[in-house]
Scaffold this active site. Structure first.
Site, PDB file in Angstrom:
ATOM      1  N   LEU A   1     -13.387  10.671   9.405  1.00  0.00           N
ATOM      2  CA  LEU A   1     -12.353  11.009   8.571  1.00  0.00           C
ATOM      3  C   LEU A   1     -12.494  10.236   7.077  1.00  0.00           C
ATOM      4  O   LEU A   1     -12.497   8.820   7.244  1.00  0.00           O
ATOM      5  CB  LEU A   1     -11.061  10.656   9.149  1.00  0.00           C
TER       6      LEU A   1
ATOM      7  N   TYR B   1      -8.926  15.328   2.279  1.00  0.00           N
ATOM      8  CA  TYR B   1      -9.622  14.605   3.361  1.00  0.00           C
ATOM      9  C   TYR B   1     -11.013  15.604   3.350  1.00  0.00           C
ATOM     10  O   TYR B   1     -11.111  16.677   3.575  1.00  0.00           O
ATOM     11  CB  TYR B   1      -8.965  14.421   4.699  1.00  0.00           C
TER      12      TYR B   1
ATOM     13  N   TYR C   1      -0.855  15.283   9.521  1.00  0.00           N
ATOM     14  CA  TYR C   1      -1.874  14.608  10.366  1.00  0.00           C
ATOM     15  C   TYR C   1      -3.130  15.348  10.735  1.00  0.00           C
ATOM     16  O   TYR C   1      -3.113  16.319  11.518  1.00  0.00           O
ATOM     17  CB  TYR C   1      -1.071  14.072  11.711  1.00  0.00           C
TER      18      TYR C   1
ATOM     19  N   ASP D   1      -6.018   4.927   9.003  1.00  0.00           N
ATOM     20  CA  ASP D   1      -6.488   4.263  10.257  1.00  0.00           C
ATOM     21  C   ASP D   1      -7.646   3.611  10.029  1.00  0.00           C
ATOM     22  O   ASP D   1      -8.618   3.714   9.309  1.00  0.00           O
ATOM     23  CB  ASP D   1      -6.700   5.376  11.125  1.00  0.00           C
TER      24      ASP D   1
ATOM     25  N   HIS E   1       0.836  -1.278   0.058  1.00  0.00           N
ATOM     26  CA  HIS E   1      -0.022   0.071   0.040  1.00  0.00           C
ATOM     27  C   HIS E   1       0.917   1.237   0.032  1.00  0.00           C
ATOM     28  O   HIS E   1       2.121   1.117   0.095  1.00  0.00           O
ATOM     29  CB  HIS E   1      -0.941  -0.097   1.218  1.00  0.00           C
TER      30      HIS E   1
END
Length: 314
Positions: free
Chosen positions: A200, A76, A179, A48, A43
């Site tokens: 998310l 995102y 992050y 997460d 990947h």
């Protein structure tokens, strides 16, 4: 002594998986590898289990170019739960602080503006970054906090979507190494109430189109469809793969004559007319423009091979 034969088939390309909630990136990778019966897979940066969305998975020779996607921009959609701070900065952690929300829309706008552009960010203790050979989240789970250096990140775009009750929804286009949970945690502290991530979704990696994403359920449906039709599943699965050089499509292309490409395949730097004066390039061969690898312009202006495709049969 002969080398052991790899298990699985030679299949090369990039699958844009729409990762589901609760599935780890490695579990997703192993499931797709089995479905494709691929001899190699990797990947391009973990999502997460809490997160969903685009997870590019590289099969076969495409794994050699996955690192270029690690360096790419991401986009995102995130929902922050205001008024509560958790030890992991997301909904999987324990609430460590609960405070009243007392900010205005203007204060929220001003706080959001402070994250736009190039800033410094201290990574979360629950990240996969390593300290002395051990991942930070392994220390965190033992209740140990270790030193972390701030890193330069860039938020190219931060869109405010909505604020309803305790929820603030945002869309963030950012550089590698950003992050989102840390942005949300820092936002909560700037507003004096705390915050953590409850939703998310990764919308985009590099320039990959979101409409090419497929879910694990869709892959299984195609396999069932193939069984019903009495055909090999690969006939329905393989067309979902993007070309392996899509991982480095932003690099300028240098097309070489077969005789010159032959030297590159042997690991030798070559001169090529029309090549850039510096940086990475995507190398193709002949009139068919067959992708043979990635090179870098050296100090002498030659194309030095860096990652090459092993010859294979389509």
């Amino acid at each position: 002594m002969s080398r052991p034969r790899r298990r699985g088939r030679d299949i090369h390309g990039v699958l844009l998986l729409d990762k589901s909630l609760g599935l780890s990136s490695n579990d997703a990778l192993q499931k797709v590898k089995r479905l494709y019966n691929a001899n190699r897979a990797g990947h391009t940066g973990a999502l997460d289990p809490l997160a969903t969305g685009m997870l590019p998975l590289c099969l076969g020779e495409a794994t050699k170019f996955s690192r270029f996607l690690l360096d790419s921009d991401k986009r995102y959609r995130v929902i922050a739960r205001m008024g509560q701070r958790t030890d992991t900065s997301d909904a999987e952690g324990s609430i460590i602080c609960e405070r009243e929300m007392a900010f205005t829309q203007q204060q929220l706008d001003d706080a959001l503006d402070s994250f736009r552009g190039e800033t410094q960010q201290i990574p979360s203790m629950y990240s996969a970054l390593k300290y002395e050979g051990k991942k930070l989240y392994e220390y965190a789970r033992q209740g140990i906090e270790v030193p972390r250096e701030s890193r330069s990140i860039t938020v190219y775009e931060l869109k405010f979507i909505r604020w309803e009750g305790f929820e603030v929804e945002l869309e963030i286009h950012c550089s590698k190494g950003t992050y989102i949970r840390t942005i949300v945690d820092d936002l909560g502290e700037k507003l004096g109430c705390g915050a953590h991530v409850t939703y998310l979704r990764r919308l985009q990696v590099a320039t990959y189109p979101s409409e090419r994403m497929v879910t694990m359920e869709q892959l299984h449906e195609l396999i069932a469809q193939a069984e019903e039709q009495g055909i090999e599943p690969r006939l329905l699965l393989d067309p979902l793969l993007l070309p392996m050089d899509s991982a480095c499509e932003d690099f300028p292309e240098v097309n070489l004559l077969p005789v010159v490409a032959g030297y590159v395949k042997q690991g030798q730097p070559v001169q090529a007319s029309g090549a850039p004066v510096s940086g990475m390039v995507r190398i193709t061969e002949g009139e068919e423009r067959k992708f043979i690898g990635v090179g870098e312009i050296d100090d002498d202006g030659r194309i030095a091979p860096r990652r090459l495709v092993v010859e294979y049969t389509d």
